[in-house]
Design a protein around this motif. Structure first.
Motif, PDB file in Angstrom:
ATOM      1  N   VAL A   6       0.830  -1.207   0.000  1.00 60.15           N
ATOM      2  CA  VAL A   6       0.000   0.000   0.000  1.00 60.15           C
ATOM      3  C   VAL A   6       0.864   1.256   0.000  1.00 60.15           C
ATOM      4  N   HIS A   7       1.916   1.268   0.807  1.00 58.10           N
ATOM      5  CA  HIS A   7       2.777   2.449   0.857  1.00 58.10           C
ATOM      6  C   HIS A   7       3.529   2.643  -0.463  1.00 58.10           C
ATOM      7  N   ALA A   8       3.918   1.551  -1.097  1.00 61.00           N
ATOM      8  CA  ALA A   8       4.560   1.661  -2.414  1.00 61.00           C
ATOM      9  C   ALA A   8       3.568   2.213  -3.438  1.00 61.00           C
ATOM     10  N   LEU A   9       2.320   1.785  -3.335  1.00 52.27           N
ATOM     11  CA  LEU A   9       1.273   2.289  -4.218  1.00 52.27           C
ATOM     12  C   LEU A   9       1.072   3.786  -4.021  1.00 52.27           C
ATOM     13  N   ALA A  10       0.960   4.212  -2.767  1.00 56.10           N
ATOM     14  CA  ALA A  10       0.764   5.631  -2.469  1.00 56.10           C
ATOM     15  C   ALA A  10       1.935   6.460  -2.993  1.00 56.10           C
ATOM     16  N   ASP A  11       3.150   5.952  -2.832  1.00 57.84           N
ATOM     17  CA  ASP A  11       4.322   6.670  -3.328  1.00 57.84           C
ATOM     18  C   ASP A  11       4.280   6.791  -4.851  1.00 57.84           C
ATOM     19  N   ALA A  12       3.889   5.714  -5.524  1.00 56.38           N
ATOM     20  CA  ALA A  12       3.843   5.728  -6.986  1.00 56.38           C
ATOM     21  C   ALA A  12       2.807   6.727  -7.489  1.00 56.38           C
ATOM     22  N   ILE A  13       1.640   6.744  -6.853  1.00 59.78           N
ATOM     23  CA  ILE A  13       0.589   7.664  -7.286  1.00 59.78           C
ATOM     24  C   ILE A  13       0.951   9.099  -6.934  1.00 59.78           C
ATOM     25  N   ALA A  14       1.586   9.297  -5.779  1.00 55.48           N
ATOM     26  CA  ALA A  14       2.035  10.646  -5.400  1.00 55.48           C
ATOM     27  C   ALA A  14       3.056  11.176  -6.393  1.00 55.48           C
ATOM     28  N   ASN A  15       3.971  10.319  -6.831  1.00 54.83           N
ATOM     29  CA  ASN A  15       5.001  10.736  -7.784  1.00 54.83           C
ATOM     30  C   ASN A  15       4.408  11.077  -9.146  1.00 54.83           C
ATOM     31  N   GLU A  16       3.356  10.341  -9.528  1.00 53.09           N
ATOM     32  CA  GLU A  16       2.782  10.539 -10.860  1.00 53.09           C
ATOM     33  C   GLU A  16       1.703  11.613 -10.869  1.00 53.09           C
ATOM     34  N   ARG A  17       0.915  11.698  -9.789  1.00 50.66           N
ATOM     35  CA  ARG A  17      -0.233  12.612  -9.763  1.00 50.66           C
ATOM     36  C   ARG A  17      -0.042  13.800  -8.824  1.00 50.66           C
ATOM     37  N   GLY A  18       0.777  13.627  -7.798  1.00 51.02           N
ATOM     38  CA  GLY A  18       1.017  14.724  -6.860  1.00 51.02           C
ATOM     39  C   GLY A  18       0.029  14.814  -5.725  1.00 51.02           C
ATOM     40  N   ARG A  19      -1.224  14.444  -5.988  1.00 52.45           N
ATOM     41  CA  ARG A  19      -2.276  14.513  -4.969  1.00 52.45           C
ATOM     42  C   ARG A  19      -3.423  13.605  -5.410  1.00 52.45           C
ATOM     43  N   ILE A  20      -4.387  13.394  -4.507  1.00 55.80           N
ATOM     44  CA  ILE A  20      -5.630  12.744  -4.899  1.00 55.80           C
ATOM     45  C   ILE A  20      -6.797  13.548  -4.338  1.00 55.80           C
ATOM     46  N   ASP A  21      -7.974  13.306  -4.902  1.00 60.29           N
ATOM     47  CA  ASP A  21      -9.203  13.956  -4.443  1.00 60.29           C
ATOM     48  C   ASP A  21     -10.260  12.949  -4.016  1.00 60.29           C
ATOM     49  N   ILE A  22     -10.137  11.727  -4.521  1.00 62.61           N
ATOM     50  CA  ILE A  22     -11.145  10.687  -4.272  1.00 62.61           C
ATOM     51  C   ILE A  22     -10.422   9.365  -4.040  1.00 62.61           C
ATOM     52  N   LEU A  23     -10.860   8.640  -3.004  1.00 57.82           N
ATOM     53  CA  LEU A  23     -10.354   7.290  -2.738  1.00 57.82           C
ATOM     54  C   LEU A  23     -11.547   6.367  -2.567  1.00 57.82           C
ATOM     55  N   VAL A  24     -11.593   5.309  -3.368  1.00 58.25           N
ATOM     56  CA  VAL A  24     -12.659   4.309  -3.249  1.00 58.25           C
ATOM     57  C   VAL A  24     -12.023   2.992  -2.816  1.00 58.25           C
ATOM     58  N   ASN A  25     -12.312   2.592  -1.587  1.00 54.97           N
ATOM     59  CA  ASN A  25     -11.800   1.328  -1.041  1.00 54.97           C
ATOM     60  C   ASN A  25     -12.803   0.222  -1.345  1.00 54.97           C
TER      61      ASN A  25
END
Length: 246
Positions: free
Chosen positions: A70-89
């Protein structure tokens, strides 16, 4: 296009409710991170459908029940997108066993994939929301409120999702992050494909709207929950079961 320029992350997005949700959010303007665990080819079909309709999406692999993944996923998305606005679990598993066949391994499987994953994803992605806040939607189940025989552990894991939803809404509210859940009944996905036809027929007869849900039915509710029109709704688990649950 009320989600134009928004960034959405959807777990379990290669199939079923997750797939339909990724497509629905993209159709409303969001750029969608399609998170899958194993089915890369299936995830790619979601990407292709979204892009074919003029939307934006990228695939990311992760096991959302594992903290390191999960932390690797968050890092990858942060690097590519910079931020998020919506999270669907959305990612989860379903299992049913009679009392005599329950064991710790089965219990851990249900809670790891259905409840721990919600905690890990929310913990990892909450820092990626900007000052404007955003929206988190967890996928629960009507069985959290109305458990059935042999589905006690699954029902308990989804009740935990409802509890996390309420608690996280209280904690993240000051940051303008809304946290809600949807609670479907039987939805036509590969997860429910093994349910005996007689049980499906009985459920359909007991549902006031006279049918079972398609993934798009649930996805459209999720898309509504993350819209600006729902800005005053948080900490709620919304039954999305066609009126089945008393």
């Amino acid at each position: 296009m009320y989600l134009k320029d928004k960034v959405a992350v959807v777990s379990g997005a290669s199939r079923g409710i997750g797939r339909a949700t990724a497509i629905a959010l993209a159709a409303r303007g969001a750029s969608v991170a399609v998170v899958y665990r194993e089915q890369r080819e299936t995830a790619q079909t979601v990407i292709d459908e979204i892009r074919g309709a003029g939307g934006r999406a990228h695939a990311f692999q992760a096991d959302v029940s594992r903290a390191d993944s999960v932390h690797a996923l968050a890092d990858a998305i942060a690097n590519e997108r910079g931020r998020i606005d919506i999270l669907v679990n959305n990612a989860g598993v379903y299992g049913a066993r009679p009392i005599g066949e329950l064991d710790a391994a089965f219990f851990d499987e249900q809670f790891h994939h259905n409840a721990l994953s919600v905690m890990l994803m929310t913990q990892a992605f909450a820092p990626l929301f900007g000052a404007a806040g955003g929206s988190i939607v967890n996928v629960s189940s009507n069985l959290a409120r109305a458990p059935t025989a042999e589905a006690g552990v699954y029902s308990a894991s989804k009740a935990a999702v409802d509890a996390l939803t309420r608690a996280f809404a209280l904690e993240l509210g000051p940051r303008r992050i809304r946290v809600n859940a949807v609670a479907p009944f039987i939805t036509r996905t590969d997860m429910t494909a093994g349910i005996p036809q007689a049980h499906l027929d009985q459920a359909r007869e007991r549902t006031p709207l006279g049918r079972l849900a398609d993934p798009e039915d649930i996805a459209n509710v999720i898309a509504a929950l993350v819209s600006p029109d729902m800005a005053w709704v948080t900490g709620r688990s919304l039954l999305t079961d066609g009126g089945f649950t008393d």
